[in-house]
Each structure stands twice: as C-alpha cells, then as structure tokens.
Design a protein around this motif. Structure first.
Motif, PDB file in Angstrom:
ATOM      1  N   GLY B  78       0.836  -1.202   0.000  1.00  7.53           N
ATOM      2  CA  GLY B  78       0.000   0.000   0.000  1.00  7.53           C
ATOM      3  C   GLY B  78       0.864   1.242   0.000  1.00  7.53           C
ATOM      4  O   GLY B  78       0.647   2.171  -0.779  1.00  7.53           O
ATOM      5  N   TYR B  81       2.716   1.793  -3.389  1.00  6.64           N
ATOM      6  CA  TYR B  81       1.828   1.566  -4.532  1.00  6.64           C
ATOM      7  C   TYR B  81       2.368   2.154  -5.833  1.00  6.64           C
ATOM      8  O   TYR B  81       2.502   1.440  -6.836  1.00  6.64           O
ATOM      9  CB  TYR B  81       0.444   2.150  -4.229  1.00  6.64           C
ATOM     10  N   LEU B  82       2.712   3.451  -5.821  1.00 13.09           N
ATOM     11  CA  LEU B  82       3.139   4.091  -7.075  1.00 13.09           C
ATOM     12  C   LEU B  82       4.474   3.563  -7.607  1.00 13.09           C
ATOM     13  O   LEU B  82       4.586   3.295  -8.805  1.00 13.09           O
ATOM     14  CB  LEU B  82       3.163   5.618  -6.916  1.00 13.09           C
ATOM     15  N   VAL B  85       3.771   0.355  -9.333  1.00 14.05           N
ATOM     16  CA  VAL B  85       3.161   0.575 -10.650  1.00 14.05           C
ATOM     17  C   VAL B  85       4.232   0.978 -11.667  1.00 14.05           C
ATOM     18  O   VAL B  85       4.272   0.458 -12.788  1.00 14.05           O
ATOM     19  CB  VAL B  85       2.056   1.654 -10.567  1.00 14.05           C
ATOM     20  N   LEU B  88       6.178  -2.012 -12.705  1.00 13.55           N
ATOM     21  CA  LEU B  88       5.422  -2.909 -13.586  1.00 13.55           C
ATOM     22  C   LEU B  88       5.329  -2.343 -15.002  1.00 13.55           C
ATOM     23  O   LEU B  88       5.492  -3.075 -15.977  1.00 13.55           O
ATOM     24  CB  LEU B  88       4.021  -3.160 -13.016  1.00 13.55           C
ATOM     25  N   VAL B  89       5.087  -1.014 -15.104  1.00 14.98           N
ATOM     26  CA  VAL B  89       5.024  -0.406 -16.436  1.00 14.98           C
ATOM     27  C   VAL B  89       6.376  -0.573 -17.138  1.00 14.98           C
ATOM     28  O   VAL B  89       6.440  -0.917 -18.323  1.00 14.98           O
ATOM     29  CB  VAL B  89       4.612   1.083 -16.327  1.00 14.98           C
ATOM     30  N   MET B  92       6.686  -4.102 -18.294  1.00 12.73           N
ATOM     31  CA  MET B  92       5.799  -4.396 -19.429  1.00 12.73           C
ATOM     32  C   MET B  92       6.439  -3.953 -20.736  1.00 12.73           C
ATOM     33  O   MET B  92       6.496  -4.724 -21.705  1.00 12.73           O
ATOM     34  CB  MET B  92       4.449  -3.686 -19.242  1.00 12.73           C
ATOM     35  N   PHE B  93       6.911  -2.691 -20.775  1.00 11.87           N
ATOM     36  CA  PHE B  93       7.516  -2.187 -22.013  1.00 11.87           C
ATOM     37  C   PHE B  93       8.745  -3.012 -22.383  1.00 11.87           C
ATOM     38  O   PHE B  93       8.986  -3.331 -23.541  1.00 11.87           O
ATOM     39  CB  PHE B  93       7.886  -0.706 -21.865  1.00 11.87           C
TER      40      PHE B  93
END
Lengths: 118, 210
Positions: B78, B81-82, B85, B88-89, B92-93
C-alpha cells in the motif's frame, strides 16, 4: 465467453472442412474468419468481467467481503496508476496493430511454393 | 522450526535470487545505448532465454509475502503503490520490446531499443527506490525522498555491474572488451553507492541508528 468459445470451435472446424484437400473457402467465409480475429480476446475479457461482477459483494465468497479488503490507497494514486496502465496498454495495442498489419501485408507464401514444388 | 521464520528465509532466498538473476538482465538492458546495433542484438540474445525465468523470482517473493504475511503485504505494498506501478510499467515495455525489436526495422527498431533501455532503467530504479522507502519506514520529507533516490541510483549501478559481468562471461572479442570497461565503471558506481548509502542510512533509519 462460452458462446464465443463454441462459435470459435464451429468456425475452426468449418475452416478445417472447407480447406480439405487443398480446397479454397468461399470469400464470405474468409470474411467470417477475419471477423474472428479478436474473438479470443473478447471472450477473455467477457469471462473476466463475469468473474469480477459475479463474485460481488464477496472477495472470497462467504469469508471476506470486498469492502473489508479495500486498501488505504488514495483516489489520486489510483487515478495515476489507472492512467498509466491505460496509456501503456493503448501504446502496446497500437504497436501490436502495426505489427500484425505489417505481417498481414507481407502475405502468406502459397503452400506449394513453400514446399518447393512448381 | 518456526513457520514464520521459515517463510522469512524463503522470501529472503527469493529476493536474493531475483536481485542476482534479474539484476544481470536488467543491467544488460541498461547498457544497450552504449553498444552498436549488432552488439545490441548479441546482448539481447544472450539474455533472451533467461529473463522470463529470472523475473519469476519476483512473483514468488511477492506471493510468499501475500500468503505468509498478509498484513505486511497490505502495509508495504500500500505504501509503495506508485513505485510498484512504475516498476510494472517498466517491466511491461521491456518485455514487449524483447519480442518486437526483432521484427522492427529502421526507426521502429530504434524506438524499441530505447523502450527496452527505459523499461530496464525504470524497473531497476523503482526497485531501489522502494528499498529506500522501506528502510526509512515510509517517512515523508525531502531528506527521506533524496535517500530513496540515492538507493535507486545505486541499485542501477549494481545491476549494470552484474549485466557487464554477464556479458564478459557470454561474449567475445570487441564486445567483451567493452563489457570489461563497463564492469569497471559499474564497480566504481557500486562502490560509490555503497559508501554513500552506508553513510546516509544511520541518518534516516532509527533502527540502524539505535
């Protein structure tokens, strides 16, 4: 999801039947095949939405309610992450479309030519 | 043995395995801009069979955290959190760039190479940043944020060193000589990072100070 799955099976078997012994399917059937390009994707999304909506108000049915499991992350943080994910997926979807359009534009080699026959 | 202790040891092993294993392929990703076009293809090929398996250690670590320590999972993820994220981004790329840079030509290839680098860097930096936030007990304040940025930058140095040593192991000729030079820079970067973080940690962490 189940409906699309059955339709996909039907289309796949129709495709197998109409291409038997080097036969070529009717053009309208080819359009049906291309209409099914995103069928798997739509089915996955539909199944996921059914799961997420269907289980409410429970996170674990009969054990844990969704309201009991919510974290204390602010709306601004959630908004930022959602925006980030949407932009990322939009960019990746665009890239995917460019790639498959490019690959489709190259066309497939005729089966006979690929096997080295005249 | 105590079950909680056993899970803690397992989680420690997962995190260690992740940092060493995914560290080298993230490091190779961060070294991309320093190489020529042909070298970049060799570099990506050297990690292509391994990177996916390496990232699985992260999933195992987070999975154990959720299964064995659900309350800590809620508090830690919690608060982070940012940065999670952002990581994960980045991943992903980077993961997509693996597949698409091979098929792309011209400026498309350049774009995917850049995204591969940026994704590797973002994921690495976010991981170090999270460690910094964790050490400071998620305190806010300029000094604490600066400390987290310092840890993030240092971890990037560590991964670059791991990536360079991987390339020394896997390549030959001109690229290997380049990798040796990169490893020297990486070592300097890590040494500086370790020194600065060691000096700063007593200032920001009560448990270390006490």
């Amino acid at each position: 999801m189940v409906g699309i799955g059955i339709l996909m099976l039907l289309v796949a078997w129709t495709g197998a039947w109409t291409t038997r012994e080097q036969r070529v399917p009717e053009p309208w059937l080819l359009w049906v095949f291309s209409a099914f390009t995103f069928a798997g994707w739509v089915a996955t999304l539909a199944g996921w939405i059914t799961t997420e909506v269907g289980r409410q108000p429970w996170l674990v049915t009969g054990v844990l309610r969704t309201s009991q499991a919510v974290g204390d992350i602010s709306g601004a943080e959630l908004g930022a992450s959602l925006t980030g994910y949407v932009l990322t997926y939009a960019a990746l979807f665009l890239a995917y479309m460019v790639v498959i359009t490019h690959l489709a534009g190259e066309g497939a080699e005729p089966a006979a030519a690929a096997k080295g026959k005249p | 043995m105590d079950l909680a202790l056993a899970f803690m040891v397992l989680m420690g092993i997962s995190v260690l395995a992740y940092v060493v294993l995914d560290g080298y392929d993230l490091g190779v990703g961060m070294l991309m801009p320093a190489a020529t076009d042909d070298e970049q293809s060799i570099m990506v090929a050297s990690i292509a069979p391994f990177w996916d398996a390496n990232e699985t250690w992260l999933v195992l670590g987070i999975g154990i955290l959720l299964a064995a320590f659900p309350l800590a999972h809620g508090v830690v993820l919690g608060a982070l959190y940012l940065p999670v994220v952002a990581m994960l981004v980045g991943l992903m790329f980077r993961g997509v760039a693996f597949e698409l840079r091979v098929k792309a030509l011209g400026w498309h290839r350049e774009l995917w190479n850049w995204l591969f680098w940026a994704g590797s860097f973002l994921a690495s930096f976010a991981q170090g940043f999270m460690l910094g936030r964790y050490v400071t007990g998620f305190d806010s304040g300029f000094g604490y944020w600066l400390f987290s940025v310092l840890v993030g930058a240092s971890l990037c140095g560590g991964y670059v060193l791991l990536g360079a040593t991987w390339l020394i192991l896997k390549t030959e000729g001109a690229l290997q000589r380049k990798a040796i030079a990169w490893a020297r820079w990486g070592l300097l970067w890590v040494a500086l990072g370790v020194a600065l973080v060691s000096l700063a940690t007593p200032l920001v962490s009560e448990t270390v100070r006490g």
